[in-house]
Design a protein around this motif. Structure first.
Motif, PDB file in Angstrom:
ATOM      1  N   ALA A  39       8.133  29.776  47.946  1.00 25.94           N
ATOM      2  CA  ALA A  39       7.243  29.699  49.103  1.00 25.94           C
ATOM      3  C   ALA A  39       5.803  29.409  48.691  1.00 25.94           C
ATOM      4  O   ALA A  39       5.043  28.824  49.469  1.00 25.94           O
ATOM      5  CB  ALA A  39       7.303  31.012  49.893  1.00 25.94           C
ATOM      6  N   VAL A  40       5.416  29.812  47.484  1.00 32.80           N
ATOM      7  CA  VAL A  40       4.057  29.551  46.996  1.00 32.80           C
ATOM      8  C   VAL A  40       3.986  28.196  46.297  1.00 32.80           C
ATOM      9  O   VAL A  40       2.964  27.502  46.384  1.00 32.80           O
ATOM     10  CB  VAL A  40       3.615  30.681  46.044  1.00 32.80           C
ATOM     11  CG1 VAL A  40       2.268  30.365  45.401  1.00 32.80           C
ATOM     12  CG2 VAL A  40       3.519  32.006  46.808  1.00 32.80           C
ATOM     13  N   ALA A  41       5.058  27.808  45.622  1.00 38.35           N
ATOM     14  CA  ALA A  41       5.042  26.547  44.881  1.00 38.35           C
ATOM     15  C   ALA A  41       4.934  25.339  45.808  1.00 38.35           C
ATOM     16  O   ALA A  41       4.282  24.337  45.452  1.00 38.35           O
ATOM     17  CB  ALA A  41       6.307  26.437  44.022  1.00 38.35           C
ATOM     18  N   ILE A  42       5.533  25.413  46.992  1.00 36.47           N
ATOM     19  CA  ILE A  42       5.514  24.262  47.904  1.00 36.47           C
ATOM     20  C   ILE A  42       4.087  23.906  48.314  1.00 36.47           C
ATOM     21  O   ILE A  42       3.640  22.766  48.121  1.00 36.47           O
ATOM     22  CB  ILE A  42       6.425  24.523  49.117  1.00 36.47           C
ATOM     23  CG1 ILE A  42       7.891  24.547  48.674  1.00 36.47           C
ATOM     24  CG2 ILE A  42       6.206  23.467  50.196  1.00 36.47           C
ATOM     25  CD1 ILE A  42       8.857  24.932  49.770  1.00 36.47           C
TER      26      ILE A  42
ATOM     27  N   THR B  90      -6.422  32.191  42.389  1.00 32.52           N
ATOM     28  CA  THR B  90      -5.981  31.660  43.684  1.00 32.52           C
ATOM     29  C   THR B  90      -4.483  31.837  43.864  1.00 32.52           C
ATOM     30  O   THR B  90      -4.009  32.234  44.939  1.00 32.52           O
ATOM     31  CB  THR B  90      -6.348  30.173  43.789  1.00 32.52           C
ATOM     32  OG1 THR B  90      -7.754  30.015  43.631  1.00 32.52           O
ATOM     33  CG2 THR B  90      -5.918  29.603  45.136  1.00 32.52           C
ATOM     34  N   ILE B  91      -3.712  31.566  42.817  1.00 30.51           N
ATOM     35  CA  ILE B  91      -2.259  31.722  42.882  1.00 30.51           C
ATOM     36  C   ILE B  91      -1.887  33.179  43.136  1.00 30.51           C
ATOM     37  O   ILE B  91      -0.997  33.483  43.951  1.00 30.51           O
ATOM     38  CB  ILE B  91      -1.608  31.201  41.597  1.00 30.51           C
ATOM     39  CG1 ILE B  91      -1.801  29.689  41.474  1.00 30.51           C
ATOM     40  CG2 ILE B  91      -0.116  31.537  41.553  1.00 30.51           C
ATOM     41  CD1 ILE B  91      -1.369  29.111  40.148  1.00 30.51           C
ATOM     42  N   ALA B  92      -2.570  34.105  42.450  1.00 27.47           N
ATOM     43  CA  ALA B  92      -2.282  35.523  42.654  1.00 27.47           C
ATOM     44  C   ALA B  92      -2.568  35.933  44.089  1.00 27.47           C
ATOM     45  O   ALA B  92      -1.796  36.679  44.711  1.00 27.47           O
ATOM     46  CB  ALA B  92      -3.108  36.365  41.680  1.00 27.47           C
ATOM     47  N   PHE B  93      -3.668  35.444  44.646  1.00 22.68           N
ATOM     48  CA  PHE B  93      -4.016  35.777  46.028  1.00 22.68           C
ATOM     49  C   PHE B  93      -2.977  35.231  47.001  1.00 22.68           C
ATOM     50  O   PHE B  93      -2.525  35.934  47.910  1.00 22.68           O
ATOM     51  CB  PHE B  93      -5.395  35.218  46.354  1.00 22.68           C
ATOM     52  CG  PHE B  93      -5.826  35.435  47.771  1.00 22.68           C
ATOM     53  CD1 PHE B  93      -6.305  36.671  48.184  1.00 22.68           C
ATOM     54  CD2 PHE B  93      -5.740  34.412  48.701  1.00 22.68           C
ATOM     55  CE1 PHE B  93      -6.694  36.879  49.493  1.00 22.68           C
ATOM     56  CE2 PHE B  93      -6.117  34.603  50.013  1.00 22.68           C
ATOM     57  CZ  PHE B  93      -6.607  35.844  50.412  1.00 22.68           C
ATOM     58  N   VAL B  94      -2.579  33.970  46.806  1.00 21.89           N
ATOM     59  CA  VAL B  94      -1.598  33.357  47.714  1.00 21.89           C
ATOM     60  C   VAL B  94      -0.241  34.034  47.589  1.00 21.89           C
ATOM     61  O   VAL B  94       0.475  34.200  48.584  1.00 21.89           O
ATOM     62  CB  VAL B  94      -1.500  31.849  47.437  1.00 21.89           C
ATOM     63  CG1 VAL B  94      -0.386  31.218  48.265  1.00 21.89           C
ATOM     64  CG2 VAL B  94      -2.813  31.165  47.741  1.00 21.89           C
ATOM     65  N   LEU B  95       0.137  34.449  46.389  1.00 22.84           N
ATOM     66  CA  LEU B  95       1.404  35.154  46.208  1.00 22.84           C
ATOM     67  C   LEU B  95       1.481  36.390  47.090  1.00 22.84           C
ATOM     68  O   LEU B  95       2.458  36.595  47.823  1.00 22.84           O
ATOM     69  CB  LEU B  95       1.570  35.556  44.744  1.00 22.84           C
ATOM     70  CG  LEU B  95       2.171  34.540  43.777  1.00 22.84           C
ATOM     71  CD1 LEU B  95       2.029  35.032  42.342  1.00 22.84           C
ATOM     72  CD2 LEU B  95       3.634  34.275  44.106  1.00 22.84           C
ATOM     73  N   VAL B  96       0.452  37.209  47.049  1.00 27.33           N
ATOM     74  CA  VAL B  96       0.503  38.474  47.770  1.00 27.33           C
ATOM     75  C   VAL B  96       0.346  38.260  49.275  1.00 27.33           C
ATOM     76  O   VAL B  96       1.064  38.864  50.079  1.00 27.33           O
ATOM     77  CB  VAL B  96      -0.567  39.440  47.236  1.00 27.33           C
ATOM     78  CG1 VAL B  96      -0.534  40.769  47.994  1.00 27.33           C
ATOM     79  CG2 VAL B  96      -0.340  39.694  45.760  1.00 27.33           C
ATOM     80  N   THR B  97      -0.581  37.398  49.697  1.00 26.67           N
ATOM     81  CA  THR B  97      -0.753  37.174  51.131  1.00 26.67           C
ATOM     82  C   THR B  97       0.482  36.513  51.744  1.00 26.67           C
ATOM     83  O   THR B  97       0.816  36.791  52.902  1.00 26.67           O
ATOM     84  CB  THR B  97      -1.991  36.305  51.388  1.00 26.67           C
ATOM     85  OG1 THR B  97      -1.916  35.102  50.604  1.00 26.67           O
ATOM     86  CG2 THR B  97      -3.260  37.056  51.018  1.00 26.67           C
ATOM     87  N   THR B  98       1.156  35.660  50.995  1.00 27.31           N
ATOM     88  CA  THR B  98       2.393  35.058  51.503  1.00 27.31           C
ATOM     89  C   THR B  98       3.475  36.108  51.666  1.00 27.31           C
ATOM     90  O   THR B  98       4.224  36.108  52.660  1.00 27.31           O
ATOM     91  CB  THR B  98       2.870  33.949  50.551  1.00 27.31           C
ATOM     92  OG1 THR B  98       1.864  32.952  50.429  1.00 27.31           O
ATOM     93  CG2 THR B  98       4.141  33.305  51.077  1.00 27.31           C
TER      94      THR B  98
END
Length: 323
Positions: free
Chosen positions: A114-117, A242-250
């Motif tokens: 879901a984050v990679a897309i 940024t990746i860490a933030f998007v991982l958790v918020t997703t």
């Protein structure tokens, strides 16, 4: 003259009206003004955040405390009676709730996809690969659609006799029961949710790219690095926070904003295979009229969210130390 008071010469140190006295009075006034300014500066942040804190306390924290307290009371004939951990023990014995928790684990496993897309799409837009103009034009369109609209559209597309299975049939692949097979349906709903919400994550990634050192990309290009190597060795390390933030918020979004899709597409079925904690809470409160049990499930969901939040803080701090 006799009887006249002695004259006080202006400008004599130590005498009334002298420059020292004036200077001391000025220092006192300046010191008082500085202290007042410093005190006002210290109080300003608290004054600014006070309305938000009061709203959080009144509309978030207080209801949360009431809900946790209510989870230790009974339903039905035992309404209002203290029952201790009975509701939590009932949750542990409920196969639907266990399925909901199992689906939370499935979401964790699907989280990297879901984050990679959105991450890859943002990379394509930033690096201006062929087709990036199309991605830039349409990436945010699904985010403006209501979950009810999205669910209704995909109900038509993913029906057993729908257009997707028709296309699969033309290439020799048998029809797939996207919304009726317990082993497939949860993946289907998660895929639709990712499609409907990846626009927000993509915006965050594009904001992260604005902080990327372009000289690193130029160096990779001069060294002849492929797109895959550029992403792995340059983009990912540079956007770690940024990746860490998007991982958790997703992950938080998956746990708290899939109710609309579940309600429209599956209603928790087939065989309860698409239950998530928030859908289970709604069933217990809205259909079974068991608010105490729903409060217990809400408390469990809150604890899950708390763990996710702590993981967010840990990931962000670790990413910050790496930078």
């Amino acid at each position: 003259m006799k009887g006249s008071s002695p004259l006080v010469r202006p400008g004599v140190p130590g005498r009334a009206g002298g420059p020292d006295t004036t200077r001391q009075a000025g220092h006192r006034a300046t010191g008082t003004g500085s202290r007042r300014a410093a005190r006002s500066e210290r109080l300003a942040p608290y004054v600014l955040v006070a309305p938000a804190v009061l709203i959080i306390l009144g509309l978030r924290l207080y209801p949360l405390i009431l809900g946790v307290n209510f989870s230790f009371t009974g339903d039905g004939d035992r309404n209002g009676m203290v029952v201790g951990l009975d509701n939590y023990l009932e949750l542990a014995d409920d196969p639907l709730f266990r399925t909901a928790l199992g689906n939370v684990g499935l979401l964790v496993l699907l989280l990297p996809v879901a984050v990679a897309i959105p991450g890859l799409l943002a990379t394509f837009i930033y690096l201006r690969v062929p087709g990036h103009r199309v991605f830039r034009s349409v990436y945010f369109f699904p985010a403006v659609l209501s979950p009810v609209i999205v669910g209704s559209i995909f109900n038509l597309m993913l029906a057993f006799d729908g257009p997707l299975n028709t296309v699969l049939g033309t290439i020799g692949i048998g029809p797939v029961d996207w919304l009726g097979d317990p082993g497939v349906t949860m993946f289907t709903v998660v895929g639709v949710h990712v499609w409907a919400t990846f626009g927000m994550a993509l915006v965050v990634f594009l904001a992260g790219f604005s902080t990327l050192d372009s000289s690193l990309l130029d160096a990779a290009q001069m060294d002849g690095a492929s797109l895959a190597r550029t992403i792995w060795h340059v983009v990912i390390p540079s956007l770690s926070r940024t990746i860490a933030f998007v991982l958790v918020t997703t992950m938080i979004g998956m746990l708290t904003s899939m109710f609309g899709l579940l309600y429209v597409m599956t209603s928790g079925g087939p065989e309860g295979s698409t239950y998530l904690p928030e859908y289970y809470i709604w069933i217990q409160q809205g259909q079974m009229n068991r608010p105490a049990l729903a409060s217990a499930a809400s408390t469990v969901l809150f604890l899950i969210m708390l763990v996710v939040g702590l993981a967010q803080v840990g990931l962000l701090r670790r990413a910050g130390r790496q930078d």
